[in-house]
Motif scaffolding. Structure first.
Motif, PDB file in Angstrom:
ATOM      1  N   ILE A  51       0.843  -1.207   0.000  1.00  0.00           N
ATOM      2  CA  ILE A  51       0.000   0.000   0.000  1.00  0.00           C
ATOM      3  C   ILE A  51       0.873   1.249   0.000  1.00  0.00           C
ATOM      4  CG2 ILE A  51      -1.649   1.353   1.352  1.00  0.00           C
ATOM      5  CD1 ILE A  51      -2.908  -1.189   2.295  1.00  0.00           C
ATOM      6  N   LEU A  52       1.945   1.213   0.804  1.00  0.00           N
ATOM      7  CA  LEU A  52       2.840   2.368   0.874  1.00  0.00           C
ATOM      8  C   LEU A  52       3.526   2.628  -0.464  1.00  0.00           C
ATOM      9  CD1 LEU A  52       4.534   2.015   4.372  1.00  0.00           C
ATOM     10  CD2 LEU A  52       2.702   3.538   3.693  1.00  0.00           C
ATOM     11  N   LEU A  53       3.861   1.571  -1.174  1.00  0.00           N
ATOM     12  CA  LEU A  53       4.492   1.748  -2.487  1.00  0.00           C
ATOM     13  C   LEU A  53       3.505   2.413  -3.461  1.00  0.00           C
ATOM     14  CD1 LEU A  53       6.448  -1.621  -2.835  1.00  0.00           C
ATOM     15  CD2 LEU A  53       7.385   0.644  -2.330  1.00  0.00           C
ATOM     16  N   VAL A  54       2.232   2.002  -3.370  1.00  0.00           N
ATOM     17  CA  VAL A  54       1.203   2.649  -4.200  1.00  0.00           C
ATOM     18  C   VAL A  54       1.059   4.112  -3.798  1.00  0.00           C
ATOM     19  CG1 VAL A  54      -1.245   2.653  -4.788  1.00  0.00           C
ATOM     20  CG2 VAL A  54      -0.033   0.482  -4.585  1.00  0.00           C
ATOM     21  N   ALA A  55       1.047   4.343  -2.467  1.00  0.00           N
ATOM     22  CA  ALA A  55       0.947   5.718  -1.976  1.00  0.00           C
ATOM     23  C   ALA A  55       2.140   6.552  -2.431  1.00  0.00           C
ATOM     24  CB  ALA A  55       0.854   5.713  -0.451  1.00  0.00           C
ATOM     25  N   THR A  56       3.317   5.923  -2.476  1.00  0.00           N
ATOM     26  CA  THR A  56       4.516   6.621  -2.942  1.00  0.00           C
ATOM     27  C   THR A  56       4.346   7.073  -4.387  1.00  0.00           C
ATOM     28  OG1 THR A  56       5.886   5.282  -1.465  1.00  0.00           O
ATOM     29  CG2 THR A  56       7.016   6.455  -3.235  1.00  0.00           C
ATOM     30  N   ALA A  57       3.833   6.151  -5.210  1.00  0.00           N
ATOM     31  CA  ALA A  57       3.623   6.501  -6.628  1.00  0.00           C
ATOM     32  C   ALA A  57       2.637   7.664  -6.759  1.00  0.00           C
ATOM     33  CB  ALA A  57       3.106   5.276  -7.378  1.00  0.00           C
ATOM     34  N   ILE A  58       1.536   7.622  -5.967  1.00  0.00           N
ATOM     35  CA  ILE A  58       0.544   8.706  -6.020  1.00  0.00           C
ATOM     36  C   ILE A  58       1.167  10.014  -5.558  1.00  0.00           C
ATOM     37  CG2 ILE A  58      -1.625   9.536  -5.014  1.00  0.00           C
ATOM     38  CD1 ILE A  58      -2.518   6.601  -4.842  1.00  0.00           C
ATOM     39  N   SER A  59       1.964   9.930  -4.449  1.00  0.00           N
ATOM     40  CA  SER A  59       2.552  11.155  -3.912  1.00  0.00           C
ATOM     41  C   SER A  59       3.603  11.735  -4.853  1.00  0.00           C
ATOM     42  CB  SER A  59       3.151  10.905  -2.534  1.00  0.00           C
ATOM     43  OG  SER A  59       4.256  10.035  -2.622  1.00  0.00           O
ATOM     44  N   LEU A  60       4.284  10.872  -5.625  1.00  0.00           N
ATOM     45  CA  LEU A  60       5.256  11.370  -6.603  1.00  0.00           C
ATOM     46  C   LEU A  60       4.546  12.162  -7.703  1.00  0.00           C
ATOM     47  CD1 LEU A  60       7.719   8.342  -6.944  1.00  0.00           C
ATOM     48  CD2 LEU A  60       8.289  10.655  -6.154  1.00  0.00           C
ATOM     49  N   ILE A  61       3.393  11.629  -8.144  1.00  0.00           N
ATOM     50  CA  ILE A  61       2.596  12.359  -9.152  1.00  0.00           C
ATOM     51  C   ILE A  61       2.144  13.692  -8.571  1.00  0.00           C
ATOM     52  CG2 ILE A  61       0.472  12.308 -10.504  1.00  0.00           C
ATOM     53  CD1 ILE A  61       0.782   9.219 -10.565  1.00  0.00           C
ATOM     54  N   PHE A  62       1.662  13.617  -7.324  1.00  0.00           N
ATOM     55  CA  PHE A  62       1.238  14.844  -6.642  1.00  0.00           C
ATOM     56  C   PHE A  62       2.412  15.821  -6.502  1.00  0.00           C
ATOM     57  CE2 PHE A  62       1.220  16.960  -2.476  1.00  0.00           C
ATOM     58  CZ  PHE A  62       0.132  17.803  -2.641  1.00  0.00           C
ATOM     59  N   GLY A  63       3.590  15.295  -6.179  1.00  0.00           N
ATOM     60  CA  GLY A  63       4.772  16.131  -6.017  1.00  0.00           C
ATOM     61  C   GLY A  63       5.165  16.832  -7.290  1.00  0.00           C
ATOM     62  N   ILE A  64       5.014  16.135  -8.428  1.00  0.00           N
ATOM     63  CA  ILE A  64       5.339  16.748  -9.726  1.00  0.00           C
ATOM     64  C   ILE A  64       4.410  17.923  -9.998  1.00  0.00           C
ATOM     65  CG2 ILE A  64       5.329  16.354 -12.217  1.00  0.00           C
ATOM     66  CD1 ILE A  64       6.193  13.444 -11.577  1.00  0.00           C
ATOM     67  N   VAL A  65       3.109  17.731  -9.655  1.00  0.00           N
ATOM     68  CA  VAL A  65       2.134  18.789  -9.895  1.00  0.00           C
ATOM     69  C   VAL A  65       2.342  19.955  -8.926  1.00  0.00           C
ATOM     70  CG1 VAL A  65      -0.328  19.348  -9.886  1.00  0.00           C
ATOM     71  CG2 VAL A  65       0.461  17.159 -10.829  1.00  0.00           C
ATOM     72  N   HIS A  66       2.567  19.614  -7.675  1.00  0.00           N
ATOM     73  CA  HIS A  66       2.614  20.622  -6.626  1.00  0.00           C
ATOM     74  C   HIS A  66       4.018  21.162  -6.374  1.00  0.00           C
ATOM     75  CE1 HIS A  66       1.966  22.185  -2.443  1.00  0.00           C
ATOM     76  NE2 HIS A  66       0.805  22.548  -2.984  1.00  0.00           N
ATOM     77  N   GLY A  67       5.018  20.437  -6.856  1.00  0.00           N
ATOM     78  CA  GLY A  67       6.401  20.857  -6.639  1.00  0.00           C
ATOM     79  C   GLY A  67       6.913  20.581  -5.239  1.00  0.00           C
TER      80      GLY A  67
END
Length: 856
Positions: A51-67
């Motif tokens: 689950i954390l690995l999935v969350a990591t992938a989501i947060s990376l996408i979020f990080g790209i958008v949000h910086g």
């Protein structure tokens, strides 16, 4: 199988090569070792890690958008720590275990080849080889005897039978139970006698080879903790996405004018940006809902227990075994070497008045056993026990006083040994005998001692009786009378030694503790029913129901024994042990199996937790999850204590973290309904999660074992890890914090006096401190004790909790625009600590008023 060449000439070189080509080398294939990199990757199979690995992938996408990649880095760090600690602990235990293993595959063995006796390495033996054997030899392969002389073999490692068994040549096929008397099994040891035999099986085809294969098979079974974490991961997934979807919908409803909001909904880049922000907020809720600290908490708790258990003589090879042993409700135990000392000992003597010295003389000179280095006895275990009862110094003194002239060696056919000796100081001759009581009684024409012998045998003890056949008389005449079965009237009974393999002194208390902890103990032994029953009685077993393994299926259909199944099961083969273990597991018992022999290894492998003795066979240790370095059964109880305490620590962390997650998610979802679209910023959400997850995991994982857990019953394997009391505590505290915080948010928006002075920085700081106080409650939840109980005995806990408070202060004081905070005065911090302290005070007052009564 090819026809085995049964002649004394032995195989030719050509026949050796042909046999090796057909049947292979005499090597047992070792279990395939898991490479270190695969051992590490296995740690990523944990459902929460996934689950954390999935969350990591989501947060990376979020990080790209949000910086902002803060959360991504934090989650990755938590994953690496959790997997790294788990890997290193198991890898370190594996190295310690490997250092314990020895290799005996290349020891020399005497064989006859081409008419010549030669020595070859054990691995070079082939089917058909003629092997020459003598006392002290370890059997190198499965061998069929074609010649033997007074041979006794210890098969304890294969059958659990503590007494050596006679081996002899058979002319008819064997139809009895157990292993045939003419079959010598690889890995067993010759205790007395000599003989020759022909190799019939080598390597993996031997009995020990087959057993070793079963001991190394992949069982694909999950531990109770793994089952519950799988279940928890599934529920968290569902809850996280449900809450995120609800938040996304609510944000849209309260923002746009097509529902309850005031902002016009028109297709534009601004609208799209707003929707992306709402989506990002929902994604953050998903991430917040997943307890990043759980795998770290579980791993640290396991690692801490693993390290501490090693200090208490429990070498844990597989990390999850630390917790699994705490869930055990049945311990299947071997007898020899586990409950007993595996050392034959004289525990009582029946001595005719004035004959003690004569009994010592008979024991010393009428024996084939010998002292070694003044501390150990080599030879027959029964004779060794008699020598130990006499003592090294007295044995040597008596042997120096007497010169043995002749003897009749012990034979299983006539069950006695006779020695004819001369006392050097007086030149007096003496003929003495020792052997089976009923045989001695017949020879001397006196059976008055047999009643006491029968009573002792009923207690599972062996009896060896002694007599003087004559003094200064004709040895040949005495010998002739013995050969003809004629009674010797001048013979005189001297006494009897009663010998047993005693129960370890600390076992009865350990068994008592097991019963108190709701754990049943079942003995599975290769020994006979009478001996097994007596050992169980001495060990403190309750409601003894003893059967032979062959009668198990019939016995479990019976009732009226006060038990679901027998707790003393005799004459067990490795297959019997494994079948009974699987029967119990099918009924959802969490089973531990203890043992030290090859015969125990398949069950050790398939048990929920296999526990091998440190002095046991390498096969048993290879198959186990835990190795008892001190061979002490009470160490199992220590393991249970740590396992149960560890599970409580994990539940304590779940209480803390999930109550935070519940309140944070509810505040995020319902905050917009009271006029605050984003009560916490994205970054604040993430730091709430990271600080309270990771640091709190370290604090709660370090809690030491609690002796009181041994007064509880084992937990139900079917019960969800978050049971009703824990769920009430999580949703109760989480819900309470949600209501308080929502009221504060509403009051801030409505300009309620005093509360309206609270700004978002103070709200964030107050929320963090509320949960900080609750960390102290989490440490003792479910333990019915004061929050101050043992608090200052755990430096890790109060050190980390202080670190959490300092980290919170740093975030608030220096977070600035990143965290949407500004520095607060010391007075404000003091007020926040004071106003939030009832979280701790109320709980402690409740305990002092009501909790103490429950614990008394």
């Amino acid at each position: 199988m090819m026809e085995i060449k049964k002649h004394l000439h032995g195989l030719t070189e050509k026949e050796v090569l042909k046999s090796r080509e057909q049947y292979g080398r005499n090597l047992i294939t070792p279990p395939e070792e898991t490479p270190w990199w695969k051992l590490y990757l296995e740690k990523f199979e944990d459902p929460i890690i996934v689950i954390l690995l999935v969350a990591t992938a989501i947060s990376l996408i979020f990080g790209i958008v949000h910086g902002d990649f803060t959360e991504s880095i934090g989650i990755i760090f938590a994953v690496l720590i959790a997997t790294g600690v788990g890997f290193w602990q198991e890898y370190d235990a594996k190295k310690k275990f490997d250092a314990m293993k020895t290799d005996k595959d290349f020891e020399p063995v005497k064989v006859r080849r081409d008419g010549v006796v030669v020595e070859v390495p054990k691995d070079q033996l082939v089917v058909g080889d003629v092997v020459i054997l003598s006392a002290g030899d370890e059997i190198p392969a499965d061998i069929e005897l074609h010649h033997s002389m007074d041979m006794k073999v210890s098969e304890a490692s294969m059958t659990g039978e503590s007494v050596a068994v006679s081996k002899y040549v058979m002319t008819e096929p064997y139809t009895g139970s157990g292993f045939a008397p003419n079959l010598l099994l690889r890995g067993t040891t010759i205790e007395q006698g000599m003989g020759e035999g022909i190799v019939v099986k080598v390597g993996d085809e031997t009995e020990i080879g087959k057993t070793t294969r079963q001991a190394s098979e992949e069982t694909d079974s999950k531990t109770p903790l793994e089952e519950k974490l799988d279940e928890l991961a599934g529920k968290i997934n569902i809850a996280a996405f449900t809450v995120a979807a609800a938040m996304f919908v609510i944000l849209n409803l309260v923002h746009w004018d097509f529902a309850f909001g005031d902002n016009p909904f028109v297709m534009s880049w601004d609208t799209l940006l707003t929707e992306v922000q709402f989506l990002m907020g929902a994604v953050v809720v998903i991430i917040v809902a997943v307890p990043e600290g759980l795998p770290l908490s579980v791993t640290l708790a396991l690692a801490f227990s693993m390290k501490t258990m090693a200090k208490e003589n429990n070498l844990v090879k597989k990390m999850h075994a630390c917790e699994t042993i705490g869930a055990v409700n049945v311990i299947f135990s071997d007898k020899t070497g586990t409950l007993t000392q595996n050392v034959m000992t004289v525990v009582e003597k029946d001595v005719v008045d004035g004959m003690k010295e004569k009994l010592d003389i008979i024991g010393a000179i009428n024996s084939t056993a010998n002292w070694s280095n003044g501390s150990q006895v080599l030879g027959n275990p029964t004779e060794g026990a008699i020598l130990k009862s006499i003592g090294h110094e007295l044995t040597e003194t008596l042997r120096n006083e007497y010169d043995v002239i002749s003897c009749i060696p012990f034979s299983s056919a006539y069950k006695y040994m006779v020695t004819y000796a001369n006392k050097l100081s007086s030149n007096e001759k003496i003929i003495v005998i020792k052997g089976a009581p009923e045989v001695i009684a017949r020879i001397i024409g006196f059976d008055g001692f047999l009643t006491k012998v029968s009573d002792q045998q009923a207690r599972g003890r062996r009896a060896i009786s002694a007599a003087i056949l004559g003094e200064n008389c004709d040895f040949e005449a005495i010998k002739a009378n013995l050969d003809n079965g004629v009674m010797i009237p001048e013979a005189q009974y001297v006494g009897t030694w009663f010998i047993e393999d005693p129960v370890r002194q600390d076992v009865p208390d350990a068994i008592k503790t097991c019963y108190k902890a709701g754990i049943d103990v079942v003995m599975m032994t290769g020994d006979n029913l009478k001996t097994g029953t007596e050992i169980a009685r001495q060990a403190g077993f309750k409601n003894i129901w003893a059967i032979e393994a062959k009668d198990f299926d019939k016995a479990i259909k019976e009732s009226g024994h006060g038990r679901e199944f027998p707790n003393v099961i005799a004459r067990c083969t490795p297959t019997n042990k494994l079948d009974i273990l699987k029967w119990a597991q099918e009924r959802k018992y969490v089973c531990a199996m203890t043992g030290d022999g090859v015969n125990d290894s398949p069950s050790l492998n398939y048990a929920d937790v296999g526990i091998a003795m440190g002095s046991g066979t390498s096969v048993a240790k290879e198959a186990s999850d835990i190795i008892l370095l001190d061979d002490a059964f009470p160490s199992i109880v220590t393991g249970v204590k740590w396992g149960r305490s560890l599970f409580k620590n994990i539940k304590n962390f779940l209480y803390l973290q999930l109550s935070i997650n519940v309140s944070a998610c509810l505040i995020a979802v319902f905050g917009p309904l009271v006029g605050v679209e984003m009560p916490f910023t994205v970054t604040q959400f993430l730091w709430i999660n990271l600080v309270m997850d990771s640091l709190a995991a370290i604090a709660l994982a370090s809690e030491p074992a609690d002796e009181k857990v041994l007064e509880d019953k084992p937990r139900n394997r079917k019960e969800f890890i978050i049971n009703k009391p824990l769920a009430k505590a999580i949703f109760g505290f989480g819900g309470l914090i949600f209501l308080i915080c929502t009221f504060v948010l509403w009051s801030m928006n409505k300009n309620i006096p005093y509360i309206s002075e609270i700004d978002t920085t103070m709200f964030f700081a107050g929320y963090m401190v509320l949960n900080w106080w609750n960390l102290f409650n989490a440490r003792v939840i479910g333990k019915n004790k004061s929050v101050f109980s043992g608090l200052f005995n755990n430096s890790k806990f109060y050190g980390v909790t202080f670190g959490i408070l300092v980290t919170t202060w740093l975030i608030v004081q220096f977070g600035g625009e990143v965290f949407r905070t500004h520095p607060l005065s010391w007075e404000t911090w003091g007020m926040i600590l004071l106003v939030t302290s009832p979280v701790l005070i109320v709980r402690e007052l409740y305990f002092q008023l009501f909790g103490k009564k429950k614990s008394n």
